[in-house]
Structure formats: structure tokens, C-alpha cells
Design a protein around this motif. Structure first.
Motif, PDB file in Angstrom:
ATOM      1  N   LEU B  40       0.818  -1.209   0.000  1.00 49.95           N
ATOM      2  CA  LEU B  40       0.000   0.000   0.000  1.00 49.95           C
ATOM      3  C   LEU B  40       0.856   1.266   0.000  1.00 49.95           C
ATOM      4  CD1 LEU B  40      -2.459  -1.492   2.596  1.00 49.95           C
ATOM      5  CD2 LEU B  40      -3.017  -0.996   0.211  1.00 49.95           C
ATOM      6  N   ILE B  41       0.218   2.369  -0.363  1.00 50.65           N
ATOM      7  CA  ILE B  41       0.924   3.653  -0.395  1.00 50.65           C
ATOM      8  C   ILE B  41       0.283   4.585   0.630  1.00 50.65           C
ATOM      9  CG2 ILE B  41       1.565   5.637  -1.818  1.00 50.65           C
ATOM     10  CD1 ILE B  41       1.187   3.820  -4.275  1.00 50.65           C
ATOM     11  N   GLY B  42       1.069   5.013   1.594  1.00 46.30           N
ATOM     12  CA  GLY B  42       0.516   5.888   2.631  1.00 46.30           C
ATOM     13  C   GLY B  42       1.096   7.284   2.621  1.00 46.30           C
ATOM     14  N   CYS B  43       2.173   7.480   1.886  1.00 46.83           N
ATOM     15  CA  CYS B  43       2.777   8.818   1.900  1.00 46.83           C
ATOM     16  C   CYS B  43       3.575   9.025   0.629  1.00 46.83           C
ATOM     17  CB  CYS B  43       3.689   8.993   3.116  1.00 46.83           C
ATOM     18  SG  CYS B  43       5.252   8.093   3.006  1.00 46.83           S
ATOM     19  N   THR B  46       8.461   8.765   1.893  1.00 41.84           N
ATOM     20  CA  THR B  46       9.224   7.645   2.448  1.00 41.84           C
ATOM     21  C   THR B  46       9.197   7.612   3.970  1.00 41.84           C
ATOM     22  OG1 THR B  46      10.716   8.025   0.605  1.00 41.84           O
ATOM     23  CG2 THR B  46      11.402   6.385   2.151  1.00 41.84           C
ATOM     24  N   ASN B  47       8.099   8.068   4.559  1.00 49.68           N
ATOM     25  CA  ASN B  47       8.042   8.092   6.018  1.00 49.68           C
ATOM     26  C   ASN B  47       7.157   7.018   6.637  1.00 49.68           C
ATOM     27  OD1 ASN B  47       8.591  11.164   5.299  1.00 49.68           O
ATOM     28  ND2 ASN B  47       9.335  10.743   7.370  1.00 49.68           N
ATOM     29  N   CYS B  48       6.193   6.460   5.890  1.00 51.71           N
ATOM     30  CA  CYS B  48       5.159   5.664   6.556  1.00 51.71           C
ATOM     31  C   CYS B  48       5.429   4.166   6.532  1.00 51.71           C
ATOM     32  CB  CYS B  48       3.792   5.973   5.966  1.00 51.71           C
ATOM     33  SG  CYS B  48       3.498   5.181   4.377  1.00 51.71           S
ATOM     34  N   GLY B  49       6.138   3.678   5.534  1.00 49.92           N
ATOM     35  CA  GLY B  49       6.461   2.251   5.504  1.00 49.92           C
ATOM     36  C   GLY B  49       5.351   1.342   5.043  1.00 49.92           C
ATOM     37  N   CYS B  51       4.497   0.665   2.240  1.00 47.77           N
ATOM     38  CA  CYS B  51       4.873   0.048   0.962  1.00 47.77           C
ATOM     39  C   CYS B  51       6.032  -0.933   1.101  1.00 47.77           C
ATOM     40  CB  CYS B  51       5.277   1.161   0.011  1.00 47.77           C
ATOM     41  SG  CYS B  51       6.722   2.030   0.669  1.00 47.77           S
ATOM     42  N   LYS B  61      11.583   0.127   1.116  1.00 43.80           N
ATOM     43  CA  LYS B  61      10.336   0.848   0.859  1.00 43.80           C
ATOM     44  C   LYS B  61      10.162   0.951  -0.650  1.00 43.80           C
ATOM     45  CE  LYS B  61      10.179   3.215   5.251  1.00 43.80           C
ATOM     46  NZ  LYS B  61      10.266   4.459   6.006  1.00 43.80           N
ATOM     47  N   CYS B  63       8.246   2.524  -2.436  1.00 45.16           N
ATOM     48  CA  CYS B  63       7.942   3.843  -3.008  1.00 45.16           C
ATOM     49  C   CYS B  63       9.217   4.641  -3.203  1.00 45.16           C
ATOM     50  CB  CYS B  63       6.983   4.618  -2.109  1.00 45.16           C
ATOM     51  SG  CYS B  63       7.738   5.216  -0.589  1.00 45.16           S
TER      52      CYS B  63
HETATM   53  S1  FES Z   1       4.392   4.859   0.874  1.00 45.91           S
HETATM   54 FE1  FES Z   1       5.036   5.773   2.714  1.00 45.91          FE
HETATM   55  S2  FES Z   1       7.051   5.004   2.883  1.00 45.91           S
HETATM   56 FE2  FES Z   1       6.419   4.228   0.990  1.00 45.91          FE
END
Ligand code: FES
Ligand code: FES
Lengths: 789, 170
Positions: B40-43, B46-49, B51, B61, B63
Motif C-alpha cells: 500500500l501507499i501511505g505517503c 518515504t516516512n510511513c512504511g 509500501c 520501501k 515507493c
Molecule cells: S508509501 Fe510511505 S514510505 Fe512508501
């Protein structure tokens, strides 16, 4: 039945697809011929739009169409506010795409529709918008002066003023007397910083216009309300709109909204006749999804020298941001009833003014009004204790409602049904080791330890189970507070439960299965819960305000009760007995005083085949129920935090966190515990980490997760949680609600703890979030102004 | 923009050869081209992890990488973690410890947690927390996620067939 399901730590039914990557979040949906949207957003916080040139964007590769405000103005009415708190409430029109003025940075000014998401994003750069900048008003106290207007056309920044006065209507007499004659008067101003709900799943909408109906998948908490609002604002009959909330990756109030982006995606689908998808980026989410909190609280509290509170006067400025969200105007009012918290005092006045600023709009965020209120009163109780040289616990004990005094009508007019603050507090103190920590605190002070210890206390109650419809009506909220459910016994004896209350992580499928398994005496595994699709679950008022179990769950139980009543009629007929002689237990109907019995499944089959039913009996064993609660429910608890403050760096760390929550009867302790943990994380984040910061021009400085500090695993402590159980007396289960407890109680516990660590050094207050730099600055200032040392 | 490159990637034990734009992110390739929507994509920073996947067995990561950078490498996603119809221990542990609520951070968390234990099979609580620093969860407050990693490290997760009912419940 041998094992009761209610109270059992059942592992969740909903986990299986989530841990294997078979999730159904909205952005995972792809439809044939689907187009992708990207938004052109205003870089200015306040400006006139003098022209929008989309020619270059339109001819960009892959672009199918471009929509501007002018293109959709005729089709899309103003986005809704459902809570006109006063008849005079003012609100600017809120178009989905700005037409001639933008009022916050991030507002949509055009929408690109293209064959791929990348092509749509590429074309965003090609839209040429001319702006004429206007002065911005960003600060709440400035906004109250009406010198710069967020919406010049409105003539004022004030949306509405709302007053509650426990005294003679209009005279304000009791509160004035209490304050004038007070032996002790504490006055404080607290700032509730702007927070961003920051659900992990960005908002996403997919719209398919190609069928008989328009089908809308959305990452929303409110599929039913969204359907109604889309129908109303787009002038489509409700029956032509189907909303599906598939897996939803968190909400916390942040997805309790009807967003411009949802409306735009519907419009785009309608214009192109093709399925359309819009998924926001995180930066867009931080900038343009609604924010929470954002209040200035001015309080006066009067008390006797013994620390008995005699009155409270609350004056509140609440930041609506640039537009009124769906329930934004009512958020401070939800708080109005909670400033007295668990305490009894005779006089209370509350006044709030809702103001517009040129910032992102605000609306519900976990707790919605109640965390703000609880923070203020819990800070005031500590200030009172400090003023009188009493232990903060003592002050609380002297003022709280005693166990034997329930039911208790509060100064704000609510009837608390049950509570036992003594028991929760005693348990928390014991788990915490209060006396030993206080002794350590004294030692550290005496030795001038650079790391000082503080103990933060927060006792609280909240108002869950929103809400009795007549109460919402009295507060001018446009909708009711009921919830709907259907229980269907299938021919095989398996059960389908349809619920209007759909989850975005709360575990309804598991909890509702437990409720029904107990009630109907069937195995947990044989219950299936359906939700989140207005075609399947045709009525509902959705999930927010810790109302799922206490309203939605009760609707499920009520529907199951009706199923039992219906089945009894058939059982009596089949066993040739009188209905009065039929008993139901453990999934079986039996004739009193005989060994004759028949199982629920057999009756279900009999009603399905319908060969032999009582005259006039409608075949099939289904029932609907709509449950409207009689009262709110009032969970409570005591939270204790041991806080270490490094006086040389300002760094705050949480050494120990103990909370005892009383949420009445618990259906699934695993889920309750999880809700508490998550709530704590968000409350602690307000105390220590998070704040939406704007620069002087109104640009969001905390525009990504680099700057907006959602805490990670190393930033949060291990929580010690426990419970006491005082059943609610106003619903058949005795449940009270838990979703917001951790958030409400933890913020004041942490901040009280920080101040307790440094108060002896002359620090009187620190604004949230208590970041190292703020704490350090407060310590320096105390030194300069001749603090204690 | 339109130039494209041929790449060959093994994803969840299947080899794929595709023509991709150089700017296509690995996460987009996985989701949009291969239909591996469990990642999944949350940000966008590169902060949310959310992905997080494994590249040659190490968490990355997705993304933060272009698909072309994964050319010639082996990728495991959350869909490929279960083997022969059996959940991986970390997947079971997340379920048994109630380490997820909305589930959005979960695939990334599971991938990161699994690779954390590959590097350090017996981490302390603090080491687990530090190891999860790059993965944000808004629902769980992390405590049960930490418990899930501990359960795998200590070998207290049930086997795939005998699902136990409670884990660490007060
Ligand atoms: S989508 Fe948030 S770190 Fe990759
Ligand atoms: S479970 Fe919702 S973000 Fe982690």
C-alpha cells in the motif's frame, strides 16, 4: 450454551484478508476504462481567482477533460454543514471547486481527468491560474477582531456564538456570584493546537457512472450520510446513488466528512461517462483533509480554600478554518457538556464563538470536543492543587461524584447513569506505585537532579453513544442518532447480520458475531456480518463518537430479540403448544415442563419452506430494528503518567503510563485493549509531538510526514492498562463505549506530568506540543524571570 | 518521458518481464502492473512504511525505488509471504496479538517485522521499537505490534493449523 461469547477475547474475523494482502481499500479498485483525477490546488491562502486557463492542460497527452469551478457550479450545490448551531449561523458557500475566490492554501481550483494517474499529475503543472492575493487572517484571536476577513463577502469572521448557562436564563447570576465571592479564583488560557487526523490510508474515491445507479466507493466513515449528502447536493435521487465503504484504513473523525474531492469525482464520472478514481497524496491529505482541535480556551474557576470548586466559566474561540465542515460547528458544543467532567459544582457557564480563518477547514477528530474540555478541566484541577498546596489527587477526590450518588444530574444537564471513580482510581494508584514515585520525585528535587520527575493525573468521563435523537434535535443537529440492524436466520440456520454501523478498523464483524452468537445460541463462526454498502445495509447513521456498540450493537441485539419473538410463534405452532409456554435458551425453543424442543435452525427451515406456518405468518425469519438510545453512556477512568524532563535539553520522556478504564460491560477485551492503546497514542501525540503549523502567508509548514510528527514505535511507551466494570444502566448489555477514552484522558495526564516535573522551577505553563524546544524555553524563561531557582 | 526500459523481476516466485517508464516506482509497478495491491501507499516522502517489501530478502520501501532498479532482483510482497497455503509466523502473530486494526499499515509492518528478526533474532523491546521506526501505525499504538514481533522471536506463535484464542489479554 456453555461458553458466553460476550466477554471473550475472540481473535478478529476481519484479520484474514488484511494480513495476507487481499485487502479491498478503495485505491485497490480498478475498473475497465477507468480515468484518473489529479487536483490543481491553490498555493495561496486567500486570493481572488482572476482567470483559469486550461487549454494547455487539455491538450496534454492522456488528458480527457479538465473541470473548473465554472464548469461544475451549476451542478454542485454548496458542500453541506448539517449542524446550524444557531438560527443565525453564518457560512460561506463551499463549492467543490473554487469559482472566484480561494480561502485556504490547498483548495481545489481545477481537476484534471486523464487516462493515467501520471498523465493527470503531469497536466496539473499546465493549468494557468491567475490570482490576486488578498490579506489573510490565520490567528484565532485576530480573527475575533474582524479586522481582516477570511471571507470578505460574509462581513465578519464569526460564524456563530453559542451559550450554555446553568443559572437563571439570561442573567448569568449564579456564575457571577460564584466567581465574585470566590476564596480562590484561577484564570488560565489554553491553546488546543491544530491537529491532523492522519489516518494511514489517504482518502480515495472511485465512481462508476455506467450502471443504472452511480456507484461510489469511498474511504469514508459515513457511507449512508455520504449517499444522502451527494444526493442532496447533486440533486440526484438517493436511490440512484450507491455508496460502498470497502476496507477503510482508519478515520478517527477525519473521514466523517463530505469532501470536495468525493463530489468532484462524481462530477468527473458524470461528465465523462466513465469510471473515475481520485486518490490523494499524503501532502494533499495533510493540506486539504479536515483538521481537528484548534481552539483557544479561556477559563475561570472558583473554589474554596479547601479546594471545593464553586463555579466554572468557559469562554472558547473555535477555529472552523475556511469553510464549515459537515459537523464542525457542533464540535465545541459536544465539549460544552464535558467541562464539568466527573466533578460536581453548582455554577457553570460556557460560551463559544466559531470563527473563520484562512486555513484548512476543521471538523471531528477522535473525541471531538471532549478531549479539549477534559484537557482544560484537568489542567485547572492541577492548577487549583498547586495554588492550595494540595496533592492533585486530593483535589479531585474532594470534588468528584461519589459512587453512591449515581444516577447524577450534572451542572451541564446530563444524567450520568453509573460510575465508580473511587474504584478506578484506587486500582490505577496501586498499579502505578504512586507513593514510591512521589518519594522519588522529592529526592530528585532535593538533589537538583538534571532529570526531574513529574506525575501527571487525569481522571475523566466522556459522553459516548451519540446520541438520543431528541437531544440532537434540541441542539439543532440535522439528523438523528439512531442506528439500524437486520438479523436474518438463513434456511441452514446460519445468521446474517446487516448493520448500519460499519467499521474502519474497530472490529465490528467480530464483536457483532459475539453478540448474536450469545443472543441466538449459535456458534460464533456461523454468524456473518455485512456492512459498508448502502445497497446491502440500506439504513444507517454510521460510525463515529464511540457509538458503534452502544447504538449499533444495541440495534443488532434488538433485531435478534425480534427474531426470537417471531420464532417463538412458529415453535408454538410446530410443537402444538401455547406461545406462553415456549422458552428459548441456548438456541433451542422448548415447551415448559416437557422434553419437547426444536432448534432455531429447524424453525428457520420451517419458515423458509413455509409449508406449515401459523395463519398469516410471514415466511422467513428476519427482523429489522432501529435503536434510538435513551441516553448517552458515560465511560470513565483514571490515567497516571510518570514523566521525566531533562532540564538541560527540555527532552520529555514517559517512564510509566498506567490507565484504568471503565467502559461498562466488555464484549471483546482484545478489541477494547487495542482501542485504548491506539487512543493513548493519539492523545500522547497531541501532548508531545503533533501540530499543524502555518507560516505567515498561510502555507502549511507541516505539509508532509517529515514535519508533521505522527509518533513511531520508539516515540511511545509501553502502556499498562486495566479495567474496572461498572455496567451502564441504560442499555440492555451495560456497555459504554471505548474508542475515544485513551485520547481524551492521556493528553492532560502527560501535560500535567510535564508541569509537575518543572513547576518547582517556576514554570507555570507550556503550550502543546511540549517539544524539547518549548520545554527548554519555558525553563529558561522561568530562570530569567526569577523562577524558584 | 515516453522512453521505456525492459526489466525482468521475480515477484513472489514468478518472473515478470515488462516494458516500464524509468520514472515508474516499484510500488506502482507492483500495484498497477502486477495487481499486487497488498502493498500500500501511505505517503509521498518515504516516512510511513506502508509500501515495505523484501528485495532479495531485505526490507525496502518500494515507493523509494524505481521499478528499473529492481531489474534482475527478487521481490517478495505480503501476498508472497504465506507459503503453500500456510501463513508466515509473523502473519499469524499479528492476528494472534491483535496487532492490527484498520490493517492499512499491516502489510508493511509485517514485512518490516519479519526482516527485523532476520537481522536480529532475539531483539529487546527497544530494539524492536527502533527497528519499526520507519513504519507508522495510527491505530494500534504499537504495543501489540511489538508483542507480535516478540511472540515470533520467542516462538510462542501457534502453528498455522491450531489457532489459539487469546494473546496477551488483560
Ligand atoms: S508509501 Fe510511505 S514510505 Fe512508501
Ligand atoms: S492498523 Fe491502522 S494504521 Fe496500523
Amino acid at each position: 450454551m456453555t461458553t458466553a461469547e460476550v466477554g471473550r477475547a475472540r481473535l478478529r474475523k476481519e484479520d484474514a484478508h488484511l494480513i495476507t494482502g487481499r485487502s479491498r481499500y478503495t485505491d485497490n479498485i480498478t475498473l475497465p476504462g477507468m480515468l484518473h483525477l489529479a487536483m490543481v490546488r491553490s498555493p495561496f491562502a486567500h486570493a481572488k481567482i482572476t482567470s483559469v486557463d486550461v487549454a494547455a492542460a487539455k491538450s496534454s497527452p492522456g488528458v480527457v477533460a479538465v473541470l473548473t469551478g465554472a464548469d461544475v457550479a451549476a451542478e454542485q450545490g454548496s458542500l453541506p454543514n448539517a449542524w446550524p448551531i444557531t438560527p443565525e449561523q453564518k457560512a460561506p458557500a463551499h463549492p467543490a471547486i473554487a469559482v472566484d475566490e480561494v480561502a485556504f492554501a490547498g483548495e481545489v481550483v481545477a481537476c484534471i481527468i486523464a487516462r493515467s494517474a501520471a498523465a493527470a499529475r503531469d497536466a496539473v503543472e499546465l493549468v494557468d491560474v491567475n490570482y490576486e492575493e488578498l490579506p489573510v487572517v490565520l490567528d484565532l484571536e485576530e480573527a475575533a477582531k474582524d479586522q481582516v476577513l477570511a471571507h470578505p463577502g460574509l462581513g465578519t469572521n464569526k460564524s456563530a456564538t453559542w451559550v450554555f448557562d446553568s443559572g437563571d436564563a439570561g442573567t448569568g447570576k449564579p456564575i457571577r456570584e460564584a466567581l465574585e465571592g470566590a476564596e480562590v479564583l484561577i484564570e488560565r488560557t489554553f491553546y488546543q493546537q491544530r491537529l491532523i487526523p492522519s489516518f494511514m490510508e489517504p482518502r480515495s474515491t472511485v465512481v462508476d457512472p455506467t450502471g443504472e445507479q452511480i456507484t461510489v466507493w469511498s474511504a469514508t466513515q459515513i457511507p449512508h450520510i455520504l449517499r444522502l449528502m451527494l444526493a442532496l447536493t447533486l440533486a440526484i435521487p438517493e436511490s440512484k446513488v450507491r455508496v460502498i465503504a470497502p476496507d477503510v484504513g482508519g478515520g478517527f473523525g477525519g473521514k466523517l466528512q463530505v469532501t470536495p474531492e468525493e463530489a468532484i469525482t462524481v462530477l468527473a464520472a458524470r461528465h465523462t461517462g466513465r469510471p473515475c478514481k481520485y486518490t490523494e497524496t499524503r501532502s494533499e491529505s495533510l493540506m486539504a483533509a479536515h483538521h481537528g482541535r484548534a481552539q483557544v480556551q479561556r477559563l475561570k474557576l472558583s473554589a474554596t480554600k479547601e479546594g471545593i470548586v464553586t463555579g466554572l466559566d468557559v469562554n472558547l474561540l473555535a477555529d472552523m478554518g475556511a469553510y464549515l465542515g459537515l459537523v464542525a460547528s457542533g464540535i465545541p458544543i459536544l465539549g460544552a457538556f464535558m467541562y464539568n467532567s466527573i466533578y460536581k459544582f453548582p455554577a457553570y457557564r460556557f460560551e463559544c464563538t466559531n470563527l473563520f480563518t484562512n486555513k484548512a477547514w476543521t471538523d471531528a477528530y477522535r473525541g471531538a470536543g471532549r478531549p479539549e474540555a477534559t484537557f482544560a478541566i484537568e489542567r485547572m484541577m492541577d492548577e487549583l492543587a498547586a495554588e492550595l498546596g494540595l496533592d492533585p489527587l486530593q483535589v479531585r477526590e474532594r470534588n468528584w461524584i461519589k459512587h453512591e450518588e449515581f444516577p447524577f444530574t450534572t451542572v451541564a444537564g446530563l444524567e450520568y447513569d453509573s460510575g465508580n471513580y473511587e474504584a478506578a482510581t484506587a486500582k490505577a494508584l496501586e498499579l502505578f506505585g504512586y507513593d514510591a514515585l512521589r518519594a522519588e520525585q522529592v529526592r530528585r528535587r532535593e538533589t537538583n537532579d538534571p532529570v526531574q520527575l513529574g506525575i501527571g493525573i487525569s481522571t475523566f468521563t466522556e459522553m459516548c453513544g451519540l446520541a438520543p435523537s431528541r437531544v440532537l434535535g434540541a441542539l439543532n443537529y440535522a439528523a438523528g442518532g439512531w442506528e439500524h440492524a437486520q438479523v436474518r436466520v438463513l434456511p441452514t440456520g446460519n445468521i446474517e447480520v446487516v448493520t448500519g454501523s460499519s467499521s474502519h478498523g474497530q472490529g465490528h464483524e467480530t464483536a457483532w458475531s459475539q453478540l448474536v452468537a450469545d443472543k441466538l445460541g449459535v456458534p460464533f463462526e456461523n454468524v456473518e456480518v455485512l456492512h459498508g454498502d448502502t445497497q446491502i445495509s440500506q439504513r444507517g447513521l454510521d460510525t463515529y463518537g464511540s457509538r458503534s456498540l452502544t447504538v449499533g450493537g444495541m440495534a443488532v441485539l434488538a433485531a435478534a430479540d425480534k427474531v426470537i419473538e417471531k420464532a417463538k410463534v412458529v415453535a408454538a405452532h410446530l410443537m402444538e403448544a401455547s406461545e406462553d409456554d415456549i422458552e428459548f435458551a441456548d438456541g433451542k425453543f422448548s415447551v415448559k415442563g416437557t422434553d419437547q424442543s426444536t432448534a432455531l435452525g429447524e424453525i428457520a427451515l420451517a419458515t423458509f419452506s413455509a409449508h406449515n406456518l401459523p395463519d398469516g405468518f410471514e415466511p422467513n425469519l428476519d427482523s429489522d430494528a432501529t435503536f434510538d438510545p435513551q441516553n448517552f453512556s458515560f465511560p470513565h477512568g483514571t490515567h497516571l503518567a510518570a514523566i521525566e524532563v531533562d532540564t538541560e535539553t527540555g527532552r520529555v520522556s514517559i517512564r510509566k503510563y498506567v490507565c484504568v478504564d471503565d467502559v461498562g460491560v466488555v464484549v471483546n477485551p482484545l478489541i477494547v485493549e487495542g482501542q485504548v492503546h491506539g487512543g493513548l497514542a493519539q492523545g500522547i501525540a497531541q501532548a508531545l509531538y503533533e501540530e499543524a503549523v502555518y507560516d505567515d502567508a498561510g502555507t502549511l509548514v507541516t505539509g508532509s510526514f517529515v514535519d508533521y510528527l505522527v509518533p513511531g514505535a520508539p516515540d511511545l511507551p509501553h502502556y499498562t492498562t486495566a479495567r474496572t466494570e461498572t455496567p451502564s444502566t441504560t442499555n440492555q448489555l451495560g456497555a459504554k463505549g471505548v474508542g475515544e477514552a485513551g485520547t481524551i484522558a492521556s493528553t492532560p495526564a502527560i501535560v500535567n506530568g510535564v508541569l509537575d516535573a518543572v513547576r518547582h522551577l517556576g514554570v507555570k505553563d507550556i503550550r502543546m506540543p511540549c517539544s524539547p524546544s518549548r520545554v527548554w524555553a519555558a525553563l529558561e524563561e522561568a530562570k530569567m524571570t526569577g523562577g524558584v531557582r | 518521458m515516453a522512453s521505456s526500459t525492459m526489466i525482468t523481476i521475480e515477484v513472489d516466485n514468478v518472473s515478470y518481464t515488462d516494458d516500464v517508464e524509468p520514472r515508474l516506482l516499484l510500488v506502482q509497478y507492483l500495484r498497477e502492473r502486477l495487481g499486487k495491491t497488498g502493498t500500500l501507499i501511505g505517503c509521498d516522502t518515504t516516512n510511513c512504511g506502508a509500501c515495505t517489501v523484501h528485495l532479495d530478502g531485505v526490507s525496502v520501501k518500494s515507493c523509494t525505488m524505481f521499478a528499473v532498479q529492481a531489474d534482475g532482483h527478487r521481490v517478495t510482497t505480503i501476498e508472497g509471504l504465506a507459503r503453500d497455503g500456510k501463513l508466515a509466523p509473523m502473519q499469524r502473530a499479528f492476528h494472534e496479538c491483535h496487532a492490527l486494526q484498520c490493517g492499512f499499515c499491516t502489510p508493511g509492518m509485517i514485512m518490516q517485522s519479519a526482516s527485523l528478526l532476520d537481522e536480529n533474532p532475539h531483539p529487546s523491546e527497544q530494539e524492536i521499537r527502533d527497528g519499526l521506526e520507519g513504519n507508522l501505525c495510527r491505530c494500534t499504538g504499537y504495543q501489540n505490534i511489538v508483542a507480535a514481533v516478540q511472540a515470533v522471536a520467542e516462538g510462542t506463535v501457534s502453528s498455522d493449523s491450531d489457532e489459539t484464542e487469546t494473546a496477551g489479554v488483560a
